[in-house]
Enzyme design. Sequence first.
Site, PDB file in Angstrom:
ATOM      1  CG  ASP A 320      -1.848   1.111   1.321  1.00  0.00           C
ATOM      2  OD1 ASP A 320      -2.727   1.195   0.448  1.00  0.00           O
ATOM      3  OD2 ASP A 320      -1.736   1.924   2.259  1.00  0.00           O
ATOM      4  CD  GLU A 349      -2.222   2.496  -3.518  1.00  0.00           C
ATOM      5  OE1 GLU A 349      -3.388   2.836  -3.789  1.00  0.00           O
ATOM      6  OE2 GLU A 349      -1.758   2.516  -2.353  1.00  0.00           O
TER       7      GLU A 349
END
Length: 609
Positions: A320, A349
Amino acid sequence: MKKLIALLLLAQIGFAQIQKVEPPFWYSGMKKTELQLMLYGKNIGNSVVSCDKATVVGVIRTENPNYLFVNLDLKNVPAGSLELSLTQGKKVEKRTYELRARRKDSANRKGFDSSDVMYLLMPDRFANGNPNNDSTSDTADKFNRSSQDGRHGGDIAGMKKHLDYLEDLGVTAVWSTPLCEDNDPKTSYHGYAQSDVYRIDPRYGSNEEYVDFVEAAHQKGIKVVKDYVTNHWGTEHWLLKDLPTYKWVHQFPGYGQTNYRMTTQFDVNASKIDSRYCMDGWFVRSMPDLDQTNELVLNYLTQNALWWIEYANLDGFRVDTYSYADKHAIAKWTKAIMDEYPNFNIVGEVWMYDQAQMAYWQKDSKIGAIQSYNSYLPSVMDFTLQGELGSALKEEESNWTNGLIKVYNNFTNDFLYPNTDNLLVFFENHDTQRFNHIYNGNFAKYKMALAIIATVRGIPQIYYGSEIGMQGNKDKGDGDIRRDFPGGWSGDTNNAFTLAGRTAEQNQFHEFTKKVFNYRKNNPVLHFGKMKHYLPINNVYVYFRTLNEKSVMVVVNNNKEAQTLDLTTYNESLAGYRTGQEIVTGSKLEINKSLSVPAQDVLIIELQK
């Protein structure tokens, strides 16, 4: 008198102050032989530490007397029990620490790659397999299915229950949003504000249940990808309530909001203050930003990641907010994992809409090399393709800049990436607008988008519910794009997990998805084949994937009317092929001078000589 003597001996021998040891256990035979234990307990900071079977090579004390960081050399130490001793004057506390044996050939585990189809799900919204853990006494946010931001009760048992469904769909890898404890008092269902990174949230199940789920998935040929968060934790994390050191999190002092401007990570003209607020600023107020430049923090995160891989037998990470962390520190974290597991995979990400900026973050990037930077990150998410698919299919009358030329142009920049096979390709995820909302449930648009991500280079990723036409409007809040999968709860009137339970419309979406993914599953040409594409004509985009003697032709027609292709345009890819089989309908096609393509449709043609 005997009772008094016993109490005196207890005071001298065992003062029982250690409350936590992390990692809770470790593994023998790791390539990195030094382990840093974090010991937590009241006023243990001045203790002298020894170990019976491993060498203590360093003890780090911080300004907080409740912590000790102990470095152990585990080289040639076999699996078994170690005994740690903490001594303060005449008082001694002993703690047994376990070294476990690794799985056979663990270091060579194979991660996900372009032969896979990845299914992203949110556990709380996928299926409730065990209603008994919907709320627990030791977590704050209670079951409330009536609220789109509440806990809905989905769990690991529900995920495991529907592995057959995923296998049948053609899925070969599952990425679930975080499963570790998130004890925020509200909106905790998403899991990104973790409060204990060594513990599965009890509303999802237990650590043992997660390990069992991974094993069950592996038995069906499905890999498991853990969503890992290096950038931040939640304010309810036990460790943040008693910071080991002031510099464990970024201080401004206290809260400072990130500016979300990831370009400052490589912008040669960026001001220092803008760069700092990107990297060091908190993602939101409830998620303190971890300072990965602090070696104690970096070691903690690295060991935690390695521990989960080894303990749960994982096949990959999705990381993330990868590009919000300090770029040099996150590169060290990534390299440490890949050094330990060379065939593992990690996708970061990097939510940017510029290929050069995304390519900067992929391992061995020539763009990053300009600044002598290497992230060591094997895979990044192809957000530019996601963005184009969300707009290009609306543009049914093409021109120089609109229509399927947008999708074509996305791939013209592939030269920027070190490894295009290792890009995650998708048209929606848990943070974006639902594709089927953008296109108002238009099945033709879904067919084109699904066919594209399933047949271009990279690793296709689908978001749960897409395959049954699920919609959701992000403008109404994140909870609306994270609706419950119908049939995942007892009493649901519509069970989309079964053929009989799906509506006709849901079956239409599902059958197409299943057909395409299962064809892809067994055809390496779509995993590793070279891609060649042609400029769209009348909003018809044609490309080929070729590997050895096998070739697949994909024709995407976003025109409002049927189109007849002049096949001589594609002679360099069609030479030697006379017929083809369209894989969805099974129909035989003559590859002669022309090819008719229905309006707003897609053909996936396995060419034959």
